[in-house]
Design a protein around this motif. Structure first.
Motif, PDB file in Angstrom:
ATOM      1  N   VAL A 224       8.986  -0.421   1.234  1.00  0.00           N
ATOM      2  CA  VAL A 224       7.826  -0.566   1.968  1.00  0.00           C
ATOM      3  C   VAL A 224       8.060   0.037   3.444  1.00  0.00           C
ATOM      4  CG1 VAL A 224       6.209  -2.483   2.490  1.00  0.00           C
ATOM      5  CG2 VAL A 224       7.081  -2.250   0.319  1.00  0.00           C
ATOM      6  N   CYS A 225       6.943   1.045   3.950  1.00  0.00           N
ATOM      7  CA  CYS A 225       7.027   1.229   4.535  1.00  0.00           C
ATOM      8  C   CYS A 225       6.199   1.532   6.075  1.00  0.00           C
ATOM      9  CB  CYS A 225       6.858   3.141   4.911  1.00  0.00           C
ATOM     10  SG  CYS A 225       5.833   3.801   4.169  1.00  0.00           S
ATOM     11  N   ARG A 226       4.944   0.915   5.181  1.00  0.00           N
ATOM     12  CA  ARG A 226       3.567   0.350   5.701  1.00  0.00           C
ATOM     13  C   ARG A 226       3.436  -0.972   5.353  1.00  0.00           C
ATOM     14  NH1 ARG A 226       0.062   2.984   8.530  1.00  0.00           N
ATOM     15  NH2 ARG A 226      -2.295   1.862   8.061  1.00  0.00           N
ATOM     16  N   ARG A 346       6.997   9.862  10.022  1.00  0.00           N
ATOM     17  CA  ARG A 346       7.014   8.678  11.505  1.00  0.00           C
ATOM     18  C   ARG A 346       8.645   8.324  11.796  1.00  0.00           C
ATOM     19  NH1 ARG A 346       6.967   3.322  10.165  1.00  0.00           N
ATOM     20  NH2 ARG A 346       5.753   3.137   7.963  1.00  0.00           N
ATOM     21  N   PHE A 347       9.325   8.403  10.414  1.00  0.00           N
ATOM     22  CA  PHE A 347      10.553   7.990  10.195  1.00  0.00           C
ATOM     23  C   PHE A 347      11.568   8.958  11.739  1.00  0.00           C
ATOM     24  CE2 PHE A 347      11.521   4.352   7.286  1.00  0.00           C
ATOM     25  CZ  PHE A 347      10.251   3.373   8.181  1.00  0.00           C
ATOM     26  N   LEU A 348      11.231  10.554  10.753  1.00  0.00           N
ATOM     27  CA  LEU A 348      12.028  12.265  10.987  1.00  0.00           C
ATOM     28  C   LEU A 348      11.506  12.563  12.368  1.00  0.00           C
ATOM     29  CD1 LEU A 348      11.553  13.749   7.675  1.00  0.00           C
ATOM     30  CD2 LEU A 348      13.185  12.281   8.397  1.00  0.00           C
ATOM     31  N   THR A 349      10.555  12.224  12.188  1.00  0.00           N
ATOM     32  CA  THR A 349       9.808  12.018  14.354  1.00  0.00           C
ATOM     33  C   THR A 349      10.806  11.491  15.160  1.00  0.00           C
ATOM     34  OG1 THR A 349       7.529  10.934  13.955  1.00  0.00           O
ATOM     35  CG2 THR A 349       7.840  13.732  13.581  1.00  0.00           C
ATOM     36  N   GLY A 350      10.979  10.056  14.590  1.00  0.00           N
ATOM     37  CA  GLY A 350      11.576   9.171  15.364  1.00  0.00           C
ATOM     38  C   GLY A 350      10.483   7.907  16.076  1.00  0.00           C
ATOM     39  N   PHE A 355      13.716  -0.764  11.644  1.00  0.00           N
ATOM     40  CA  PHE A 355      13.152  -2.141  11.728  1.00  0.00           C
ATOM     41  C   PHE A 355      13.346  -2.625  10.094  1.00  0.00           C
ATOM     42  CE2 PHE A 355      11.228  -5.806   9.338  1.00  0.00           C
ATOM     43  CZ  PHE A 355      11.728  -6.727  10.129  1.00  0.00           C
ATOM     44  N   THR A 356      14.668  -2.681   9.456  1.00  0.00           N
ATOM     45  CA  THR A 356      14.883  -2.828   8.174  1.00  0.00           C
ATOM     46  C   THR A 356      15.856  -3.801   7.558  1.00  0.00           C
ATOM     47  OG1 THR A 356      15.878  -0.625   7.904  1.00  0.00           O
ATOM     48  CG2 THR A 356      16.129  -1.428   6.048  1.00  0.00           C
ATOM     49  N   LEU A 357      14.579  -4.701   6.078  1.00  0.00           N
ATOM     50  CA  LEU A 357      15.442  -5.309   5.938  1.00  0.00           C
ATOM     51  C   LEU A 357      14.935  -4.991   4.300  1.00  0.00           C
ATOM     52  CD1 LEU A 357      12.501  -8.398   6.693  1.00  0.00           C
ATOM     53  CD2 LEU A 357      15.052  -7.620   7.795  1.00  0.00           C
ATOM     54  N   ALA A 366      11.071  -1.202   5.160  1.00  0.00           N
ATOM     55  CA  ALA A 366      11.601  -0.388   6.635  1.00  0.00           C
ATOM     56  C   ALA A 366      10.128  -0.030   7.365  1.00  0.00           C
ATOM     57  CB  ALA A 366      12.542   0.573   6.119  1.00  0.00           C
ATOM     58  N   MET A 367      10.204  -0.287   8.538  1.00  0.00           N
ATOM     59  CA  MET A 367       9.310   0.156   8.911  1.00  0.00           C
ATOM     60  C   MET A 367       9.588   0.399  10.352  1.00  0.00           C
ATOM     61  SD  MET A 367       6.831  -1.920   7.742  1.00  0.00           S
ATOM     62  CE  MET A 367       5.359  -2.317   8.970  1.00  0.00           C
TER      63      MET A 367
END
Length: 367
Positions: A224-226, A346-350, A355-357, A366-367
């Motif tokens: 879940v990313c969002r 957005r993960f790839l662009t930093g 934040f990961t559970l 992961a957010m």
């Protein structure tokens, strides 16, 4: 016979374009066909000044074929137009939004599964998804208890898991935090209330029924990313455009009610089966695109309404158009889930991704 022409526009109701034979004294009769059956025909004698200027006689070689009955949007890629008593199939221009190479491959190998998008996507969006599901159940890759909801996801583009969040939804502390928060995306860098809600999400969303369905659909653990909160009446949206993803055809939206009462989920019927492009060449997978709504309107789509109670969870497939009607005093929690192999852009662009559970099942937030 030297025939030139093209299909310039195609919708569930008609096909339009032009066809010209240098040697024929009369305009051509052209026929539209789907799987070998004629669905409409017309004389290619409409005035096309642009073709006259290009030297094609007097330019009276345009056609518009009205179909005898609306063609399923999912079958538009297989509509062909040929001159009567001929085997020549008119090509499609870029305006029709389809890649002829893919059409030719699919026509020559009808038994091979293919997805509705040239980008690929989840196996549940393949033409042979039902057969693949039966095979997965037979070899034990998909549990018998998961097969029924997965089948509904394949057929309708969404599935309601009744009681999946029982005995209660969010724990009391997180539910109280939701009531205090404004609507919109949740951020791990936000308030303590947002932290409480995000911390409670893995235990809420990764319960057995939902986890089994997502694992089956994704062929992977879910990530879940969002997550966002919605109230009132939302606009129509589709999961595939909620977040920039390398593969927007591999995702699902999870909708969970928070609070007492029932929220309404409106689904544009069969929108998951719409073609990838509009006749103008706009992809429905682009973030912010209105292509899906345009295609749904052209197909005369109607709505199915689903009621969700506080222990229900809805799973919505990538291309399905939906909106929420949330009564006063309730909140809708909407989460975007992707296969764990995916990495949001957005993960790839930093921008985020720190934040990961991890849930004990192996699923991740992961957010």
């Amino acid at each position: 016979m030297t025939i030139r022409g093209s299909i310039d526009e195609i919708t569930p109701l008609f096909a339009a374009g032009w066809a010209h034979d240098d040697r024929a004294a009369e305009p051509l009769l052209v026929q539209a066909m789907v799987n070998g059956a004629v669905v409409g025909e017309a004389i290619a004698d409409a005035s096309r000044p642009d073709l006259a200027a290009a030297g094609l006689g007097d330019g009276r070689c345009g056609f518009r074929i009205e179909f005898g009955a609306p063609v399923d949007p999912g079958q538009l890629a297989f509509v062909s137009v040929k001159p009567d008593r001929g085997d020549v199939e008119l090509p499609r221009t870029n305006l029709t939004g389809y890649v002829d190479a893919f059409r030719a491959l699919r026509a020559r190998h009808p038994g091979v599964g293919w997805t509705r998008s040239i980008h690929g996507g989840l196996w549940t969006d393949r033409a042979d998804a039902r057969r693949r599901l039966a095979g997965r159940v037979a070899i034990g890759a998909v549990g018998v208890e998961t097969a029924e909801p997965l089948g509904r996801l394949i057929e309708a583009g969404h599935v309601l898991l009744r009681g999946a969040l029982a005995p209660v939804g969010l724990e009391a502390r997180a539910a109280e935090a939701v009531a205090r928060l404004p609507e919109g995306p949740l951020s791990p860098r936000g308030s303590l209330d947002e932290g409480d809600v995000l911390g409670a999400l893995p235990a809420l969303l990764f319960r057995d029924a939902a986890l089994g369905l997502l694992r089956g659909a994704f062929d992977d653990q879910p990530l879940v990313c969002r997550a966002e909160l919605a109230r009132g009446v939302t606009g129509f949206a589709q999961p595939s455009t909620a977040e920039p993803l390398p593969s927007p055809t591999e995702c699902a939206a999870l909708v969970a009610p928070v609070g007492e009462g029932r929220l309404l989920l409106d689904i544009v019927r069969d929108s998951h089966a719409l073609p990838e492009f509009t006749p103008a060449g706009e992809s429905r997978w682009l973030a912010g695109s209105a292509a899906s709504l345009a295609l749904a309107s052209a197909a005369g789509a109607s709505l199915d309404t689903v009621l969700l109670g506080e222990t229900d969870l809805a799973v919505i497939a990538p291309g399905t158009l939906y909106r929420l009607r949330v009564p006063q005093g309730m909140t809708a929690l909407v989460a975007l889930a992707v296969p764990n192999r995916q990495t949001p852009l957005r993960f790839l662009t930093g921008e985020f991704g720190d934040f990961t559970l991890r849930h004990h099942s192996g699923a991740v937030l992961a957010m």
